[in-house]
Design an enzyme around this catalytic site. Sequence first.
Site, PDB file in Angstrom:
ATOM      1  N   ARG A 236     -90.365  -8.581  64.722  1.00 38.63           N
ATOM      2  CA  ARG A 236     -90.026  -7.575  65.718  1.00 38.63           C
ATOM      3  C   ARG A 236     -88.625  -7.027  65.460  1.00 38.63           C
ATOM      4  O   ARG A 236     -87.693  -7.772  65.154  1.00 38.63           O
ATOM      5  CB  ARG A 236     -90.088  -8.176  67.130  1.00 38.63           C
ATOM      6  CG  ARG A 236     -91.507  -8.539  67.565  1.00 38.63           C
ATOM      7  CD  ARG A 236     -92.359  -7.301  67.775  1.00 38.63           C
ATOM      8  NE  ARG A 236     -93.714  -7.610  68.226  1.00 38.63           N
ATOM      9  CZ  ARG A 236     -94.776  -7.671  67.435  1.00 38.63           C
ATOM     10  NH1 ARG A 236     -94.635  -7.482  66.133  1.00 38.63           N
ATOM     11  NH2 ARG A 236     -95.966  -7.945  67.931  1.00 38.63           N
ATOM     12  N   HIS A 284     -93.429  -0.309  59.621  1.00 41.56           N
ATOM     13  CA  HIS A 284     -94.172  -1.178  60.539  1.00 41.56           C
ATOM     14  C   HIS A 284     -95.658  -1.218  60.142  1.00 41.56           C
ATOM     15  O   HIS A 284     -96.558  -0.989  60.960  1.00 41.56           O
ATOM     16  CB  HIS A 284     -94.033  -0.692  61.982  1.00 41.56           C
ATOM     17  CG  HIS A 284     -94.243  -1.789  62.987  1.00 41.56           C
ATOM     18  ND1 HIS A 284     -93.547  -1.871  64.171  1.00 41.56           N
ATOM     19  CD2 HIS A 284     -95.076  -2.864  62.985  1.00 41.56           C
ATOM     20  CE1 HIS A 284     -93.943  -2.938  64.866  1.00 41.56           C
ATOM     21  NE2 HIS A 284     -94.873  -3.542  64.150  1.00 41.56           N
TER      22      HIS A 284
END
Length: 321
Positions: A236, A284
């Site tokens: 994250r 991502h």
Amino acid sequence: MTTLLLSLADWDPRRWLENLKAALPEDEVVATTPEGGFAGDPATLERVEYLLTWKPRPELFDSLPNLKAILSVGAGVDHLVDLPNLPDVPIARIVDPDLTTRMTEYVVWQVLHHVRLGPDYAALQKEKRWRPLAQPPAGKVTVGIMGLGVLGTASAKMLMQLGFRVVGWSRRPKIVAGVTAFAGEGERDAFLAETDILVCLLPDTPQTRGIIDGGLISRLRKDGPLGGPVLINAGRGQSQNEADILSALRDGTLRGASLDVFRTEPLPADSPMWNAPNLVVTPHMASISDPHGLSPLIARQVRRGKAGKPLQYVVDRDAGY
């Protein structure tokens, strides 16, 4: 008939709609626009019982008075649990071998990229220089994985098959065959001191936010076979202090890094991270969800709910995973 709403921030919903409609032919499947709006009849939103989502707009929940459950399109739910107006309904995450495989592939890819001196050879190619470089064998390199959940464990096992020594750190004690495991704040420094390549796969929790900072980076092994430590974060973006990472890359505290996640996504065009030395930037995509493979799993969850059965993989909101 049940209505399922698809709301995926910044994603084109067309492939998801096509696959979900095929998986749920008896139900109604609708979607918001990539910007988060809804172009159809507002009354449709009042019928929605299931929301399949990634980073929804908080105001969307005000339009869903009959919502029964929220299904995260990813393996994590930290993009949901802190939202205002979050209704008191079950939140379920995706558990699928494909997501685990994709993350494992990404971790192994980036570890090998740095061990086999990919950034150095890319620089030599730009200079049109033919120069073989000495590379350490896998057995001389220790990969440290922060986060020994499903993804971390799978990555550790694959890296060990390639000959790497693997150590792991988690908040609570974990046992993974072949991995030297550390746990808790009291053992984190010892874990870092053995680590040549740090792989972060932590969820976003209050305890993990900003954990990858200058202090942590400075405690990584400095005299390893790569000539300095390497950071890989596919967990994250909120876990990392990007100014500290950038500084460590520039002054050589970090030999290199691969970042798949950022505090602000998409990464702004004016971010200095784009041009940081020895930094691999990916958008991502380490464990990106595939609509063809995941739609049958979503359909199974919806049918469980319609049959009055509890959903699978419902998360603890306080833990965020």
